[in-house]
Motif scaffolding. Structure first.
Motif, PDB file in Angstrom:
ATOM      1  N   LYS A 245      -9.521   6.482  -3.650  1.00  0.00           N
ATOM      2  CA  LYS A 245     -10.540   7.343  -3.041  1.00  0.00           C
ATOM      3  C   LYS A 245     -11.058   8.362  -4.055  1.00  0.00           C
ATOM      4  CE  LYS A 245      -9.221   7.253   1.845  1.00  0.00           C
ATOM      5  NZ  LYS A 245      -8.757   8.076   2.981  1.00  0.00           N
TER       6      LYS A 245
ATOM      7  N   THR B 259      -3.830   4.768  -2.201  1.00  0.00           N
ATOM      8  CA  THR B 259      -5.042   5.008  -1.426  1.00  0.00           C
ATOM      9  C   THR B 259      -5.770   6.250  -1.930  1.00  0.00           C
ATOM     10  OG1 THR B 259      -4.049   3.995   0.538  1.00  0.00           O
ATOM     11  CG2 THR B 259      -5.951   5.418   0.893  1.00  0.00           C
ATOM     12  N   SER B 260      -5.011   7.310  -2.157  1.00  0.00           N
ATOM     13  CA  SER B 260      -5.585   8.570  -2.635  1.00  0.00           C
ATOM     14  C   SER B 260      -6.211   8.398  -4.014  1.00  0.00           C
ATOM     15  CB  SER B 260      -4.511   9.653  -2.673  1.00  0.00           C
ATOM     16  OG  SER B 260      -5.025  10.850  -3.205  1.00  0.00           O
ATOM     17  N   THR B 261      -5.533   7.661  -4.895  1.00  0.00           N
ATOM     18  CA  THR B 261      -6.043   7.455  -6.253  1.00  0.00           C
ATOM     19  C   THR B 261      -7.372   6.714  -6.225  1.00  0.00           C
ATOM     20  OG1 THR B 261      -3.798   7.374  -7.139  1.00  0.00           O
ATOM     21  CG2 THR B 261      -5.541   6.487  -8.531  1.00  0.00           C
TER      22      THR B 261
ATOM     23  N   PHE C  69      -9.840   1.479   3.215  1.00  0.00           N
ATOM     24  CA  PHE C  69      -8.983   2.644   2.986  1.00  0.00           C
ATOM     25  C   PHE C  69      -9.491   3.876   3.749  1.00  0.00           C
ATOM     26  CE2 PHE C  69      -7.341   1.016  -1.380  1.00  0.00           C
ATOM     27  CZ  PHE C  69      -6.469   0.179  -0.707  1.00  0.00           C
ATOM     28  N   TYR C  70     -10.630   3.735   4.457  1.00  0.00           N
ATOM     29  CA  TYR C  70     -11.208   4.838   5.224  1.00  0.00           C
ATOM     30  C   TYR C  70     -11.208   4.495   6.712  1.00  0.00           C
ATOM     31  CZ  TYR C  70     -13.080   6.230   0.656  1.00  0.00           C
ATOM     32  OH  TYR C  70     -13.212   6.582  -0.662  1.00  0.00           O
ATOM     33  N   SER C  71     -11.260   5.507   7.536  1.00  0.00           N
ATOM     34  CA  SER C  71     -11.380   5.274   8.980  1.00  0.00           C
ATOM     35  C   SER C  71     -12.799   4.842   9.304  1.00  0.00           C
ATOM     36  CB  SER C  71     -11.055   6.572   9.737  1.00  0.00           C
ATOM     37  OG  SER C  71     -12.055   7.554   9.476  1.00  0.00           O
TER      38      SER C  71
ATOM     39  N   ASN D 276       0.830  -1.203   0.000  1.00  0.00           N
ATOM     40  CA  ASN D 276       0.000   0.000   0.000  1.00  0.00           C
ATOM     41  C   ASN D 276       0.866   1.255   0.000  1.00  0.00           C
ATOM     42  OD1 ASN D 276      -2.231   1.605   0.008  1.00  0.00           O
ATOM     43  ND2 ASN D 276      -2.962   1.007   2.032  1.00  0.00           N
ATOM     44  N   SER D 277       0.288   2.345  -0.419  1.00  0.00           N
ATOM     45  CA  SER D 277       0.977   3.633  -0.404  1.00  0.00           C
ATOM     46  C   SER D 277      -0.064   4.733  -0.334  1.00  0.00           C
ATOM     47  CB  SER D 277       1.821   3.811  -1.674  1.00  0.00           C
ATOM     48  OG  SER D 277       0.994   3.906  -2.820  1.00  0.00           O
ATOM     49  N   GLU D 278       0.353   5.912   0.104  1.00  0.00           N
ATOM     50  CA  GLU D 278      -0.579   7.046   0.165  1.00  0.00           C
ATOM     51  C   GLU D 278      -1.108   7.386  -1.218  1.00  0.00           C
ATOM     52  OE1 GLU D 278       0.856  10.473   2.173  1.00  0.00           O
ATOM     53  OE2 GLU D 278       1.388   9.396   4.002  1.00  0.00           O
ATOM     54  N   LYS D 279      -0.238   7.252  -2.222  1.00  0.00           N
ATOM     55  CA  LYS D 279      -0.646   7.575  -3.592  1.00  0.00           C
ATOM     56  C   LYS D 279      -1.741   6.622  -4.071  1.00  0.00           C
ATOM     57  CE  LYS D 279       1.082   8.168  -8.314  1.00  0.00           C
ATOM     58  NZ  LYS D 279       2.259   8.082  -9.219  1.00  0.00           N
TER      59      LYS D 279
END
Length: 282
Positions: free
Chosen positions: A139, A135-137, A162-164, A130-133
């Protein structure tokens, strides 16, 4: 296949640049986005382009319909393969699916989309990937879809992790508000799957104050053969929560009965996952 991708096919067959293909009908910057399936073309401009390039309107739409049906079948097959690989935790199979996507006849847009999905599932299966990129993509991809369409619900359901928990609760409340009176069994199935995930995340976070709200909201969804699996799942996790809140260990036997029902129905691997869930929580 999308219209922009098919237009690009015709343009390349005629060996034309974008500028030559569009003439003065639309701007090149706009048309470039159409080919990338970022912008939609109006009916008037589409017909104008077809006539300008001596392309039969009837042939174009016949071709579009045929390719769309083929793309739909391919994407559905790939999605089913991804779900199976994910629920059996088969990382090797998920990597093989990426190869299949690369070698498929899908449009570049669809290939990129399906590859993003496999990367998302791989990240859920192995957090090291996983990566922030990423996850962001994902979302952004979910919320690029206007309103809570069926496609958006499916995408959101797959990647709720990927969400809280608090974000998931807010999103799910909005979904339930939109579909509170729906009789569409496919939408109801997705709603039950989403609420099931909410219960799982609540157990993992040991936070149960909002659970009753979600359970009450789905009470009126009637049990049908299509919805039976998620109904059993929800009862399983509901019992786990009741055990945690009341220390009523007797409900464990009820959970085990749910597991046996699923195993007898042929869901051996998923049944083992539920046994592991019990072991991890008690």
């Amino acid at each position: 296949m999308m219209i922009g991708s098919l237009l690009k096919e015709y343009r390349l067959k005629q060996n034309k640049s974008q500028r030559k293909f569009i003439g003065s009908i639309v701007t090149q910057s706009y048309y470039s986005k159409v080919e990338k399936n970022i912008s939609q073309i109006t009916a008037d401009n589409l017909i104008g382009l077809l006539q300008y390039n001596n392309i039969s309107v009837q042939e174009f739409f016949n071709n579009f319909s045929q390719k769309s049906d083929d793309s739909y079948r391919q994407t559905k097959e790939l999605e089913n393969m991804m779900i199976e690989a994910y629920y059996t935790n088969n990382i090797e199979q998920m990597h093989n699916i990426k190869k299949i996507i690369h070698e498929s006849t899908l449009s570049e847009y669809d290939k990129n989309y399906q590859t993003l999905m496999t990367n998302g599932f791989l990240a859920l299966m192995n957090p090291k990937l996983n990566s922030e990129k990423l996850t962001s993509t994902i979302k952004n991809k979910i919320f690029d879809i206007p309103s809570y369409t069926q496609d958006k619900l499916m995408l959101y359901c797959d990647f709720m992790r990927f969400y809280s928990l608090s974000d998931n609760e807010i999103i799910t409340r909005n979904i339930l508000k939109q579909y509170q009176s729906t009789n569409d069994s496919n939408i109801q199935e997705l709603i039950l799957a989403i609420v099931c995930n909410i219960l799982i995340f609540s157990i993992e976070n040991d936070k149960f104050e909002n659970v009753s709200y979600f359970l009450n909201k789905i009470q009126n969804i009637k049990t049908t053969p299509q919805l039976l699996f998620y109904k059993i799942d929800i009862e399983f996790f509901k019992n786990i929560i009741e055990i945690k809140n009341s220390n009523d260990a007797g409900k464990i036997n009820k959970c085990k009965n749910f597991i046996k029902t699923l195993q007898d129905a042929g869901m051996k691997e998923y049944s083992n996952e539920l046994r592991k869930f019990i072991k991890d929580n008690f």
